[in-house]
Motif scaffolding. Structure first.
Motif, PDB file in Angstrom:
ATOM      1  N   MET A   1      33.342 -20.144  47.169  1.00 25.02           N
ATOM      2  CA  MET A   1      34.711 -20.564  46.924  1.00 25.02           C
ATOM      3  C   MET A   1      35.650 -19.892  47.925  1.00 25.02           C
ATOM      4  N   ILE A   2      36.726 -20.563  48.236  1.00 24.42           N
ATOM      5  CA  ILE A   2      37.738 -20.014  49.127  1.00 24.42           C
ATOM      6  C   ILE A   2      38.387 -18.805  48.456  1.00 24.42           C
ATOM      7  N   ASP A   3      38.590 -17.740  49.217  1.00 19.68           N
ATOM      8  CA  ASP A   3      39.330 -16.577  48.721  1.00 19.68           C
ATOM      9  C   ASP A   3      40.810 -16.873  48.983  1.00 19.68           C
ATOM     10  N   ILE A   4      41.513 -17.280  47.947  1.00 22.01           N
ATOM     11  CA  ILE A   4      42.909 -17.696  48.088  1.00 22.01           C
ATOM     12  C   ILE A   4      43.757 -16.582  48.681  1.00 22.01           C
ATOM     13  N   THR A   5      43.618 -15.373  48.174  1.00 19.82           N
ATOM     14  CA  THR A   5      44.420 -14.264  48.681  1.00 19.82           C
ATOM     15  C   THR A   5      44.150 -14.023  50.154  1.00 19.82           C
ATOM     16  N   ALA A   6      42.892 -13.994  50.551  1.00 13.64           N
ATOM     17  CA  ALA A   6      42.553 -13.763  51.959  1.00 13.64           C
ATOM     18  C   ALA A   6      43.132 -14.860  52.845  1.00 13.64           C
ATOM     19  N   GLU A   7      43.088 -16.102  52.387  1.00 15.60           N
ATOM     20  CA  GLU A   7      43.637 -17.217  53.163  1.00 15.60           C
ATOM     21  C   GLU A   7      45.147 -17.093  53.315  1.00 15.60           C
ATOM     22  N   VAL A   8      45.858 -16.896  52.212  1.00 19.47           N
ATOM     23  CA  VAL A   8      47.321 -16.853  52.238  1.00 19.47           C
ATOM     24  C   VAL A   8      47.816 -15.664  53.065  1.00 19.47           C
ATOM     25  N   GLU A   9      47.082 -14.558  53.025  1.00 17.74           N
ATOM     26  CA  GLU A   9      47.484 -13.378  53.808  1.00 17.74           C
ATOM     27  C   GLU A   9      47.413 -13.613  55.311  1.00 17.74           C
ATOM     28  N   THR A  10      46.738 -14.668  55.768  1.00 16.82           N
ATOM     29  CA  THR A  10      46.672 -14.953  57.209  1.00 16.82           C
ATOM     30  C   THR A  10      47.912 -15.678  57.716  1.00 16.82           C
ATOM     31  N   TRP A  11      48.748 -16.190  56.824  1.00 16.62           N
ATOM     32  CA  TRP A  11      49.919 -16.942  57.245  1.00 16.62           C
ATOM     33  C   TRP A  11      50.996 -15.987  57.746  1.00 16.62           C
ATOM     34  N   PRO A  12      51.660 -16.318  58.857  1.00 17.18           N
ATOM     35  CA  PRO A  12      52.668 -15.428  59.428  1.00 17.18           C
ATOM     36  C   PRO A  12      53.757 -15.025  58.439  1.00 17.18           C
ATOM     37  N   GLY A  13      53.972 -13.716  58.333  1.00 16.86           N
ATOM     38  CA  GLY A  13      55.050 -13.178  57.517  1.00 16.86           C
ATOM     39  C   GLY A  13      54.744 -13.008  56.044  1.00 16.86           C
ATOM     40  N   VAL A  14      53.545 -13.367  55.583  1.00 21.04           N
ATOM     41  CA  VAL A  14      53.224 -13.289  54.156  1.00 21.04           C
ATOM     42  C   VAL A  14      52.850 -11.867  53.749  1.00 21.04           C
ATOM     43  N   SER A  15      53.366 -11.454  52.609  1.00 19.95           N
ATOM     44  CA  SER A  15      53.013 -10.179  51.984  1.00 19.95           C
ATOM     45  C   SER A  15      52.439 -10.469  50.608  1.00 19.95           C
ATOM     46  N   THR A  16      51.581  -9.590  50.147  1.00 25.45           N
ATOM     47  CA  THR A  16      51.039  -9.714  48.794  1.00 25.45           C
ATOM     48  C   THR A  16      51.292  -8.426  48.031  1.00 25.45           C
ATOM     49  N   ALA A  17      51.395  -8.571  46.731  1.00 24.19           N
ATOM     50  CA  ALA A  17      51.622  -7.418  45.856  1.00 24.19           C
ATOM     51  C   ALA A  17      51.192  -7.807  44.456  1.00 24.19           C
ATOM     52  N   PRO A  18      51.006  -6.823  43.581  1.00 25.17           N
ATOM     53  CA  PRO A  18      50.720  -7.168  42.191  1.00 25.17           C
ATOM     54  C   PRO A  18      51.888  -7.960  41.608  1.00 25.17           C
ATOM     55  N   HIS A  19      51.584  -8.913  40.748  1.00 19.44           N
ATOM     56  CA  HIS A  19      52.621  -9.711  40.099  1.00 19.44           C
ATOM     57  C   HIS A  19      53.008  -9.067  38.777  1.00 19.44           C
ATOM     58  N   ARG A  20      54.248  -9.209  38.392  1.00 16.93           N
ATOM     59  CA  ARG A  20      54.751  -8.540  37.181  1.00 16.93           C
ATOM     60  C   ARG A  20      54.062  -9.003  35.905  1.00 16.93           C
ATOM     61  N   PHE A  21      53.490 -10.205  35.898  1.00 13.35           N
ATOM     62  CA  PHE A  21      52.754 -10.690  34.721  1.00 13.35           C
ATOM     63  C   PHE A  21      51.256 -10.675  34.978  1.00 13.35           C
ATOM     64  N   ALA A  22      50.811  -9.744  35.784  1.00 12.00           N
ATOM     65  CA  ALA A  22      49.407  -9.595  36.182  1.00 12.00           C
ATOM     66  C   ALA A  22      49.079 -10.597  37.277  1.00 12.00           C
ATOM     67  N   GLY A  23      48.051 -10.332  37.987  1.00  6.70           N
ATOM     68  CA  GLY A  23      47.663 -11.208  39.082  1.00  6.70           C
ATOM     69  C   GLY A  23      48.215 -10.742  40.413  1.00  6.70           C
ATOM     70  N   ARG A  24      48.307 -11.658  41.363  1.00  2.19           N
ATOM     71  CA  ARG A  24      48.704 -11.363  42.736  1.00  2.19           C
ATOM     72  C   ARG A  24      49.852 -12.274  43.124  1.00  2.19           C
ATOM     73  N   GLU A  25      50.920 -11.689  43.709  1.00  2.00           N
ATOM     74  CA  GLU A  25      52.096 -12.438  44.136  1.00  2.00           C
ATOM     75  C   GLU A  25      52.122 -12.526  45.656  1.00  2.00           C
TER      76      GLU A  25
END
Length: 138
Positions: A1-25
């Motif tokens: 399966m595609i790793d959604i977080t790994a894919e989205v992190e490749t887009w220019p300017g994108v940051s990731t962090a824990p989400h306030r309701f759990a998960g990844r933002e």
């Protein structure tokens, strides 16, 4: 399966962090483009017009808690589901990139994104293109 977080992190300017309701933002320029709840659900903020087009086409569902908002919920149940989630997150990303590009202080990595070319590769319907504000391919 595609790793959604790994894919989205490749887009220019994108940051990731824990989400306030759990998960990844995921954010670009301080704007949320969506969040992932485990391996089962993605919530994506859109304009109401864009949300309506996607829901009408059966691409996404109204948000599971706030169905009248511009948010959509997308359930991950297969490899195709993860590709669909990435596609929706990409639309949200491009919507925010366009807004950031209109500002004088747009980050250089965001300024360099050719929104029209990326939308062309996504191949959305005419209704989605119009709601996104990029017009149709000629």
């Amino acid at each position: 399966m595609i790793d959604i977080t790994a894919e989205v992190e490749t887009w220019p300017g994108v940051s990731t962090a824990p989400h306030r309701f759990a998960g990844r933002e995921f954010t670009v320029g301080g704007r949320e483009i969506g969040h992932l709840h485990g391996e089962w659900q993605v919530d994506v903020p859109l304009t109401r017009r864009l949300r309506d087009a996607l829901v009408e086409e059966g691409v996404a569902s109204p948000h599971h808690v706030h169905p009248e908002s511009g948010w959509v919920t997308y359930y991950l149940d297969s490899e195709a589901g993860t590709r669909g989630a990435v596609w929706l997150l990409r639309l949200s990303y491009l919507r925010h990139v366009r807004a950031l590009q209109r500002r004088d202080d747009a980050p250089p990595e965001v300024e360099a994104v050719d929104v029209g070319a990326v939308v062309d590769r996504l191949n959305p319907s005419a209704a989605v293109r119009e709601a996104l504000g990029v017009g149709t391919v000629t």
